[in-house]
Design a protein around this motif. Structure first.
Motif, mmCIF file in Angstrom:
data_model
loop_
_atom_site.group_PDB
_atom_site.id
_atom_site.type_symbol
_atom_site.label_atom_id
_atom_site.label_comp_id
_atom_site.label_asym_id
_atom_site.label_seq_id
_atom_site.Cartn_x
_atom_site.Cartn_y
_atom_site.Cartn_z
ATOM 1 N N LYS A 88 6.109 3.530 14.389
ATOM 2 C CA LYS A 88 5.343 3.189 13.180
ATOM 3 C C LYS A 88 4.218 4.213 13.041
ATOM 4 O O LYS A 88 3.476 4.475 13.993
ATOM 5 C CB LYS A 88 4.775 1.779 13.273
ATOM 6 C CG LYS A 88 4.004 1.359 12.028
ATOM 7 C CD LYS A 88 3.742 -0.139 12.006
ATOM 8 C CE LYS A 88 2.482 -0.447 12.784
ATOM 9 N NZ LYS A 88 2.049 -1.848 12.620
ATOM 10 N N SER A 90 0.930 4.986 10.602
ATOM 11 C CA SER A 90 0.106 4.399 9.538
ATOM 12 C C SER A 90 -1.165 5.224 9.347
ATOM 13 O O SER A 90 -1.670 5.843 10.277
ATOM 14 C CB SER A 90 -0.236 2.939 9.851
ATOM 15 O OG SER A 90 -0.950 2.844 11.064
ATOM 16 N N GLY A 94 -4.071 1.306 8.180
ATOM 17 C CA GLY A 94 -2.970 0.397 7.886
ATOM 18 C C GLY A 94 -2.645 0.274 6.413
ATOM 19 O O GLY A 94 -1.727 -0.456 6.047
ATOM 20 N N GLU A 96 -1.336 2.522 4.439
ATOM 21 C CA GLU A 96 -0.002 3.110 4.239
ATOM 22 C C GLU A 96 0.722 3.101 5.586
ATOM 23 O O GLU A 96 0.150 3.458 6.616
ATOM 24 C CB GLU A 96 -0.096 4.559 3.756
ATOM 25 C CG GLU A 96 -0.673 4.727 2.373
ATOM 26 C CD GLU A 96 0.300 4.279 1.284
ATOM 27 O OE1 GLU A 96 1.532 4.396 1.472
ATOM 28 O OE2 GLU A 96 -0.187 3.811 0.239
ATOM 29 N N THR A 97 1.990 2.682 5.572
ATOM 30 C CA THR A 97 2.778 2.617 6.808
ATOM 31 C C THR A 97 4.190 3.098 6.540
ATOM 32 O O THR A 97 4.776 2.773 5.502
ATOM 33 C CB THR A 97 2.833 1.168 7.344
ATOM 34 O OG1 THR A 97 1.497 0.728 7.603
ATOM 35 C CG2 THR A 97 3.638 1.078 8.617
ATOM 36 N N THR A 98 4.726 3.851 7.500
ATOM 37 C CA THR A 98 6.121 4.304 7.454
ATOM 38 C C THR A 98 6.721 4.087 8.828
ATOM 39 O O THR A 98 6.073 4.346 9.848
ATOM 40 C CB THR A 98 6.208 5.800 7.087
ATOM 41 O OG1 THR A 98 5.667 5.987 5.784
ATOM 42 C CG2 THR A 98 7.637 6.289 7.100
ATOM 43 N N ASN A 99 7.961 3.628 8.845
ATOM 44 C CA ASN A 99 8.687 3.437 10.104
ATOM 45 C C ASN A 99 9.804 4.472 10.209
ATOM 46 O O ASN A 99 10.512 4.741 9.232
ATOM 47 C CB ASN A 99 9.289 2.033 10.178
ATOM 48 C CG ASN A 99 8.220 0.983 10.358
ATOM 49 O OD1 ASN A 99 7.365 1.108 11.224
ATOM 50 N ND2 ASN A 99 8.250 -0.049 9.530
#
Length: 193
Positions: A88, A90, A94, A96-99
């Protein structure tokens, strides 16, 4: 060289994150955080599955504007089977978050084979043993030394003749004959070498 997972930050808007959906590595790798705008705080997190085999070098990092930061992800234990999990990423605390789905492949053991020629399994033929006579004959001087050998033999014959005709009672004759014979023997030994 370890693989690189590229992550683009602040491209187009503040706190934007662009990363591949999937990433595969066969060992340790690093995350390249490339910032295209203002400085930003980035938080990285490995889920439970990835945490069993890997660890983050740093989980919270500040990436200054228009720079790139490299975060190491060290794979401690080589898995015997592929391990998949999520990384994860971010920004904005927190906002913006991308996995990224990450797969750690087991290291393939390289089999090193050596080609063996069949001739290696057969013993080498032995060279024939030389007899003492053939070794002695090989030690004799070659045809180039024939005039030298004839000269030495002639000197020995003349010395023996002098002893015979003059007599062995004269010490000067005996010393002379000894010098000639000693020189002849030394010359023969030297020519054999």
């Amino acid at each position: 060289m370890p693989a690189s997972l590229p992550v683009e930050l602040n491209r187009g808007r503040l706190h934007a994150i662009e990363a591949p959906v999937e990433f595969t590595s066969d060992g340790s790798f690093y995350v390249d955080l490339s910032n295209h705008g203002e400085g930003v705080h980035v938080h990285l997190h490995l889920d439970d599955a990835l945490s069993r085999v890997a660890r983050l070098g740093e989980s919270n990092v500040f990436v200054a504007g228009d720079t790139t930061s490299r975060i190491d992800i060290v794979v401690d234990d080589r898995p015997s089977t592929a391990v998949s999990g999520r990384l994860k990423v971010s920004t904005g605390y927190g906002a913006e978050t991308t996995n990224v789905d990450v797969t750690i492949e087991p290291l393939e053991e390289e089999t090193q084979q050596v080609a063996v020629d069949e001739s290696l399994s057969k013993p080498k033929p032995r060279e024939p043993q030389q007899s003492a006579v053939s070794k002695g004959l090989a030690a004799l001087p070659g045809p180039d030394a024939l005039p030298f050998v004839v000269f030495v033999l002639l000197a020995v014959v003349i010395a023996a003749g002098a002893v015979y005709f003059v007599g062995a009672s004269s010490p000067a004759v005996l010393v002379g004959v000894g010098v000639v014979i000693g020189g002849a023997v030394a010359a023969l030994v030297y020519s054999i070498r």
